[in-house]
Design a protein around this motif. Structure first.
Motif, mmCIF file in Angstrom:
data_model
loop_
_atom_site.group_PDB
_atom_site.id
_atom_site.type_symbol
_atom_site.label_atom_id
_atom_site.label_comp_id
_atom_site.label_asym_id
_atom_site.label_seq_id
_atom_site.Cartn_x
_atom_site.Cartn_y
_atom_site.Cartn_z
ATOM 1 N N ASP A 16 0.809 -1.216 0.000
ATOM 2 C CA ASP A 16 0.000 0.000 0.000
ATOM 3 C C ASP A 16 0.842 1.265 0.000
ATOM 4 O O ASP A 16 0.529 2.222 -0.706
ATOM 5 N N ASP A 50 0.426 6.873 4.703
ATOM 6 C CA ASP A 50 0.603 5.653 5.497
ATOM 7 C C ASP A 50 1.401 5.891 6.780
ATOM 8 O O ASP A 50 2.047 4.990 7.289
ATOM 9 N N TYR A 78 -9.852 0.562 3.717
ATOM 10 C CA TYR A 78 -8.871 1.228 2.864
ATOM 11 C C TYR A 78 -7.503 1.172 3.525
ATOM 12 O O TYR A 78 -7.382 1.271 4.736
ATOM 13 N N ALA A 79 -6.464 1.043 2.713
ATOM 14 C CA ALA A 79 -5.089 1.273 3.131
ATOM 15 C C ALA A 79 -4.619 2.508 2.360
ATOM 16 O O ALA A 79 -5.405 3.150 1.651
ATOM 17 N N ALA A 81 -2.877 3.185 -0.366
ATOM 18 C CA ALA A 81 -3.052 3.264 -1.822
ATOM 19 C C ALA A 81 -4.511 3.548 -2.180
ATOM 20 O O ALA A 81 -4.798 4.417 -3.008
ATOM 21 N N LEU A 118 -6.642 -2.144 -6.585
ATOM 22 C CA LEU A 118 -6.292 -1.627 -5.268
ATOM 23 C C LEU A 118 -6.890 -2.403 -4.101
ATOM 24 O O LEU A 118 -6.251 -2.573 -3.071
ATOM 25 N N ASP A 122 -5.075 -3.554 -0.512
ATOM 26 C CA ASP A 122 -5.560 -2.944 0.721
ATOM 27 C C ASP A 122 -6.087 -4.011 1.679
ATOM 28 O O ASP A 122 -5.866 -3.947 2.888
ATOM 29 N N ASP A 125 -3.124 -5.741 3.238
ATOM 30 C CA ASP A 125 -2.435 -4.848 4.157
ATOM 31 C C ASP A 125 -3.206 -4.663 5.463
ATOM 32 O O ASP A 125 -2.606 -4.559 6.529
ATOM 33 N N SER A 149 1.340 -7.678 -3.825
ATOM 34 C CA SER A 149 1.579 -7.585 -2.395
ATOM 35 C C SER A 149 2.699 -8.529 -1.965
ATOM 36 O O SER A 149 3.570 -8.159 -1.178
#
Length: 174
Positions: A16, A50, A78-79, A81, A118, A122, A125, A149
């Protein structure tokens, strides 16, 4: 130090933050990105990606590490990215020369990039997907396969390695 800069956390990196920095650099190619966890440096940055434990996309804060962070309608948190894309997807598409004939079509493109590229990173992550392809085992919510990832995780150096150098190498690789 530059008067205008962005920050992202230092140390071990994930998909992310690497992707968010790529998106950021595409939109703001002349803004320096600093890897740090120093709170004073973070507070003075124009953008925090982040890091900083603040989610406020209108103030340039794209962190998801606070309790009850932002979550998509399908339940995937959401992360960094995804947060950056959520706020700047339209501007990024325009910068890349992708234009839509209507706001509805543009939103469809934004949603498709999120869903197919995405959301999986996410989800990994934020820990909602661990070794399976559905959200918390719910077959109704499919998470696309993502090898990005795993690739980014593998680019982290061994303990004691140069994480900054490896991070920028990961940005280039991705």
């Amino acid at each position: 130090m530059d008067s205008q800069y962005a920050v992202v956390h230092d140390g071990m990196f994930h998909w992310d933050d690497v992707v968010a920095v790529i998106l950021f650099d595409t939109l703001y190619p002349n803004t320096r990105v600093i890897r740090t966890r120093d709170q004073d440096t973070i507070a003075k940055a124009e953008f925090a990606i982040d890091v900083g434990c603040v989610y406020d996309i209108d103030r340039g804060r794209f962190d998801h590490h606070q309790p009850n962070g932002p979550t998509r309608q399908n339940g995937v948190p959401y992360a960094a990215a995804g947060l950056f894309w959520k706020r700047h997807g339209t501007a990024l598409l325009s910068k890349l020369g992708v234009t839509a004939d209507s706001d509805v079509l543009n939103e469809s493109i934004i949603d498709a990039v999120d869903a197919e590229f995405l959301v999986a990173g996410d989800a990994i992550d934020t820990g909602v997907v661990q070794g399976h392809k559905t959200l918390r085992g719910n077959p109704e919510i499919r998470i696309p396969d993502v090898s990005g990832s795993l690739l980014v995780s593998a680019l982290n150096p061994a303990s004691g390695g140069d994480f900054d150098r490896a991070f920028w190498g990961a940005v280039e690789t991705v």
